[in-house]
Design a protein around this motif. Structure first.
Motif, mmCIF file in Angstrom:
data_model
loop_
_atom_site.group_PDB
_atom_site.id
_atom_site.type_symbol
_atom_site.label_atom_id
_atom_site.label_comp_id
_atom_site.label_asym_id
_atom_site.label_seq_id
_atom_site.Cartn_x
_atom_site.Cartn_y
_atom_site.Cartn_z
ATOM 1 N N GLU A 122 1.111 -1.338 -0.141
ATOM 2 C CA GLU A 122 -0.029 0.232 -0.202
ATOM 3 C C GLU A 122 0.837 1.431 0.346
ATOM 4 O O GLU A 122 1.982 1.235 0.581
ATOM 5 N N ASN A 123 0.285 2.303 -0.620
ATOM 6 C CA ASN A 123 0.950 3.750 -0.690
ATOM 7 C C ASN A 123 -0.039 4.588 -0.015
ATOM 8 O O ASN A 123 -1.208 4.699 -0.656
ATOM 9 N N LYS A 124 0.179 5.054 1.201
ATOM 10 C CA LYS A 124 -0.769 6.081 1.887
ATOM 11 C C LYS A 124 -2.341 5.303 2.059
ATOM 12 O O LYS A 124 -3.214 5.944 1.729
ATOM 13 N N GLY A 125 -2.093 3.924 2.297
ATOM 14 C CA GLY A 125 -3.498 3.162 2.511
ATOM 15 C C GLY A 125 -4.106 2.656 1.431
ATOM 16 O O GLY A 125 -5.247 2.083 1.571
ATOM 17 N N VAL A 126 -3.437 3.032 -0.020
ATOM 18 C CA VAL A 126 -3.959 2.683 -0.992
ATOM 19 C C VAL A 126 -3.406 1.215 -1.767
ATOM 20 O O VAL A 126 -1.847 1.534 -1.836
#
Length: 201
Positions: A122-126
């Motif tokens: 994930e990147n910043k929760g995405v």
């Protein structure tokens, strides 16, 4: 000989690559300026997701010769053209849900040693920035990281029968995959080291 980074987008190259160029470990050449001499002077090759794959095929003789003499090619992105014998075309995931983006380490390749693959999901929760499909694993290739429940090889390494090695990462540029763990800078340096032959297969 050095490692050649083909710079295929506008603006400056990523910081880690720029620093390696200043240190003499990397030669950065804009794609539109490439010549056969650039490949002849290189022992390794890094291409990014921005590569003009149609245009790159005009250099097929030069990059194949690099591999033939034992060079290494780190490929970021979707293989949408048949670059060399043995490679297939990118296959996207079909209607994936969150579980479809789960990453699993399948082989402890030195580029990833000590890095938790789940920390790159994930990147910043995405999820999904790491990749959303796979370049087919060639015969004799080693799956490094799998994606989704089927564990398709989103990362693999292949010792080409005619010489050289190819490492495929079927997603956004691996050096930018800091995720929640901030390992992007480390991955960049390891990619350069692998292409230079300083890390094992």
């Amino acid at each position: 000989m050095t490692v050649l980074l083909i710079h295929s987008h506008y603006g400056p190259p990523p910081e880690g690559y720029a620093t390696a160029a200043v240190d003499g470990r990397l030669a950065i050449v804009r794609e539109r300026d490439l010549t056969a001499a650039d490949f002849a002077a290189a022992s390794g090759l890094i291409t990014t997701t921005h590569l003009d794959q149609v245009g790159f095929l005009t250099h097929a003789q030069a990059y194949t010769a690099l591999l033939d003499r034992g060079g290494r090619w780190f490929f970021n992105g979707h293989m949408l053209r048949y670059f060399i014998d043995g490679l297939g075309l990118y296959r996207p995931l079909v209607a994936p849900k969150r579980a479809g983006y789960a990453l699993t380490r399948l082989y402890d390749h030195p580029i990833f040693t000590g890095i938790d693959q789940r920390g790159l999901e994930e990147n910043k929760g995405v999820a999904g920035f790491y990749g959303r499909g796979h370049n087919p694993l060639p015969a004799g290739g080693i799956a490094v990281n799998g994606i989704g429940p089927e564990m398709h090889a989103i990362d693999w390494v292949w010792a080409r029968p005619d010489g050289g090695q190819v490492f495929s990462h079927a997603g956004n540029d691996l050096g930018g995959m800091g995720g929640e763990t901030g390992n992007g800078a480390l991955l960049t340096q390891r990619i350069i080291a692998w292409c230079a032959g300083e890390l094992g297969a």
